[in-house]
Design a protein around this motif. Structure first.
Motif, PDB file in Angstrom:
ATOM      1  N   THR A 176       0.850  -1.193   0.000  1.00 54.67           N
ATOM      2  CA  THR A 176       0.000   0.000   0.000  1.00 54.67           C
ATOM      3  C   THR A 176       0.880   1.235   0.000  1.00 54.67           C
ATOM      4  OG1 THR A 176      -0.100   0.151   2.409  1.00 54.67           O
ATOM      5  CG2 THR A 176      -1.782  -1.211   1.309  1.00 54.67           C
ATOM      6  N   SER A 178       0.840   3.764   2.046  1.00 53.76           N
ATOM      7  CA  SER A 178       1.348   4.108   3.378  1.00 53.76           C
ATOM      8  C   SER A 178       2.539   3.227   3.738  1.00 53.76           C
ATOM      9  CB  SER A 178       0.243   3.992   4.428  1.00 53.76           C
ATOM     10  OG  SER A 178      -0.252   2.668   4.505  1.00 53.76           O
ATOM     11  N   GLU A 179       2.491   1.949   3.331  1.00 53.46           N
ATOM     12  CA  GLU A 179       3.637   1.066   3.552  1.00 53.46           C
ATOM     13  C   GLU A 179       4.833   1.525   2.730  1.00 53.46           C
ATOM     14  OE1 GLU A 179       2.445  -2.910   2.691  1.00 53.46           O
ATOM     15  OE2 GLU A 179       1.375  -3.196   4.591  1.00 53.46           O
ATOM     16  N   ASP A 309      -4.282   2.856  -0.159  1.00 51.51           N
ATOM     17  CA  ASP A 309      -4.657   2.118   1.050  1.00 51.51           C
ATOM     18  C   ASP A 309      -6.106   1.652   1.038  1.00 51.51           C
ATOM     19  OD1 ASP A 309      -2.146   3.283   1.652  1.00 51.51           O
ATOM     20  OD2 ASP A 309      -2.588   3.148   3.785  1.00 51.51           O
ATOM     21  N   ASP A 310      -6.995   2.437   0.430  1.00 54.46           N
ATOM     22  CA  ASP A 310      -8.417   2.080   0.449  1.00 54.46           C
ATOM     23  C   ASP A 310      -8.814   1.148  -0.686  1.00 54.46           C
ATOM     24  OD1 ASP A 310      -8.140   3.899  -1.603  1.00 54.46           O
ATOM     25  OD2 ASP A 310      -9.905   5.083  -1.088  1.00 54.46           O
ATOM     26  N   PRO A 312      -6.982  -2.118  -1.424  1.00 54.64           N
ATOM     27  CA  PRO A 312      -5.988  -3.197  -1.335  1.00 54.64           C
ATOM     28  C   PRO A 312      -6.273  -4.350  -2.292  1.00 54.64           C
ATOM     29  CG  PRO A 312      -7.478  -3.274   0.550  1.00 54.64           C
ATOM     30  CD  PRO A 312      -7.750  -1.984  -0.172  1.00 54.64           C
TER      31      PRO A 312
END
Length: 442
Positions: A176, A178-179, A309-310, A312
């Motif tokens: 993602t 954020s990752e 992120d939303d 996946p």
């Protein structure tokens, strides 16, 4: 490879030629007898020794199956040169043509420079929907005209330094955004003087293959609405994309320091490539990069690029493009030319052999699952990206890659902090794209 870096410039140059005058689609003949002796002229853009060798081997296989058809291949030919020859016509013009620039398909089809292949497929029983992945069919057609077919494809994913990951305690590639940001910060190493020893993931748009449209594909953007109007400002994909790349820049030290580091990199195609020399821990690139990683002094792997992120469930997607091939409108040997196009694009063994030879992604459903395909896991990651149902390609337009150039120019301003109102800037970008498309139609 080097050819891919010049594709956009070729698109614009070819576009200028196409827009100065359209071909007459009725020129030429589809009444020739493909069983009679004939010599076809095939123009393509490959120039590296290994690529030319692979093309020559492909032609030899074709001529063995069709002993009455001889093929004279001319390589290292640009789109601009091809289109100039097609506009001029005559005996020196090619019969079969290929291009590395999918953005130009809209021009090839709408101008009539390349003939509609649907009648040939119908006549010879080739069901394109069963043979080719939908995304590849989409970028080889324009407004219902299938004037080209895919001749291998390129998929974009992530290359990552496994040793750097282990050193940073990261167990797998990020999935993602954020990752990606978290891992990029962990992997970035600064020098005592304030510079960089290594950057985790550099999003700067002037880096090698980092054209913004390629990373933006992870958001699945809609460039145009059903009426052909630009709509980047109306969707959320572009806004989220710039927010993500902006945060990646800020969290790794800022645009100025990153850009200074970028300008110190060696040439993309040299042994001083920034990923190959360990200056980048993660890097976006195409499947062909694996051929140039043999001298790496670290363990490396490949994976799909992260997704928002939303969303996946879309992990595994990527940006697709590739080489396209078609028949010149001026050819008087179009049925024989179709035999060559059909062989190059739809013969499973041929597609697999060519893909293995130049390390590109196969462009048919059967070839993508062939047991004869290169089994290297770093290559197969890109095969999965090519088959992912969320993977996307750029939509064709009547003026080729001009809207991509506009997007690039706008993106350079965004990353440099020169666009203070993103919403207003995107609306202006849409207006610019619409104006360019309208001009191309008139």
């Amino acid at each position: 490879m080097a050819r891919k870096l010049a594709a956009l410039a070729a698109a614009l140059s070819a576009g200028a030629l196409l827009l100065t005058g359209c071909a007459n689609p009725s020129t030429g003949s589809a009444e020739d007898d493909p069983t009679k002796p004939v010599t076809l002229k095939f123009w393509h853009g490959w120039s590296e020794d290994s690529e030319v060798k692979a093309i020559d081997a492909s032609i030899a296989r074709f001529e063995k199956l069709h002993p009455n058809i001889k093929v004279k291949a001319t390589g290292n030919v640009t789109d601009a040169t091809v289109n100039q020859a097609l506009r001029a016509g005559g005996g020196d013009a090619p019969d079969v043509v290929s291009s590395f620039t999918t953005n130009n398909v809209g021009q090839y089809c709408s101008s009539g420079m390349w003939v509609d292949l649907d009648p040939f497929m119908k006549k010879t029983g080739l069901d394109k929907a069963k043979v080719f992945p939908k995304t590849l069919l989409d970028y080889t057609s324009y407004q219902g005209a299938q004037c080209a077919l895919p001749l291998l494809a390129d998929a974009y994913g992530m290359y990552y330094n496994k040793d750097a990951f282990a050193e940073a305690g990261i167990k797998r590639p990020p999935r993602t955004m954020s990752e990606l940001r978290r891992d990029a910060v962990k992997l970035t190493k600064r020098t005592k003087s304030g510079g960089y020893e290594r950057v985790g993931f550099m999003p700067n748009f002037r880096l090698y293959q980092n054209s913004p449209d390629r990373f933006l594909a992870q958001w699945g953007p809609s460039y145009f609405d059903k009426d052909g109007k630009a709509r980047l400002a109306k969707g959320k994909a572009a806004k989220e994309f710039y927010a993500t790349t902006g945060e990646l820049v800020r969290s790794q030290g800022g645009y100025g320091p990153l850009e200074t580091f970028r300008t110190s990199f060696g040439d993309e195609m040299s042994s001083q490539n920034a990923f190959l020399t360990g200056k980048l821990a993660m890097h976006m690139d195409g499947e062909w990069r694996g051929l140039f990683m043999k001298g790496a002094k670290f363990n490396w792997g490949t994976a799909p690029l992260p997704v928002p992120d939303d969303r996946p469930e879309t992990y595994g997607r990527g940006y697709l493009t590739g080489t396209v091939v078609g028949i010149a409108h001026s050819s008087t040997h179009q049925n024989a030319a179709w035999e060559l196009v059909k062989f190059l694009t739809a013969n499973t063994d041929q597609v697999v052999a060519f893909a293995n030879a130049i390390h590109n992604v196969p462009s048919t459903k059967a070839a993508l699952t062939s047991p004869k395909l290169d089994s290297d896991p770093t290559f197969r990651a890109f095969l999965d990206i090519a088959q992912n149902r969320y993977s996307t390609a750029l939509p064709p337009s009547i003026n080729g890659g001009q809207y991509v150039v506009s997007l690039q120019d706008f993106s350079y301003g965004v990353e440099a902090g020169k666009v203070h109102d993103l919403d207003a800037g995107l609306r202006k970008l849409d207006d610019e794209i619409d104006a360019d498309n309208l001009q191309a139609q008139n």
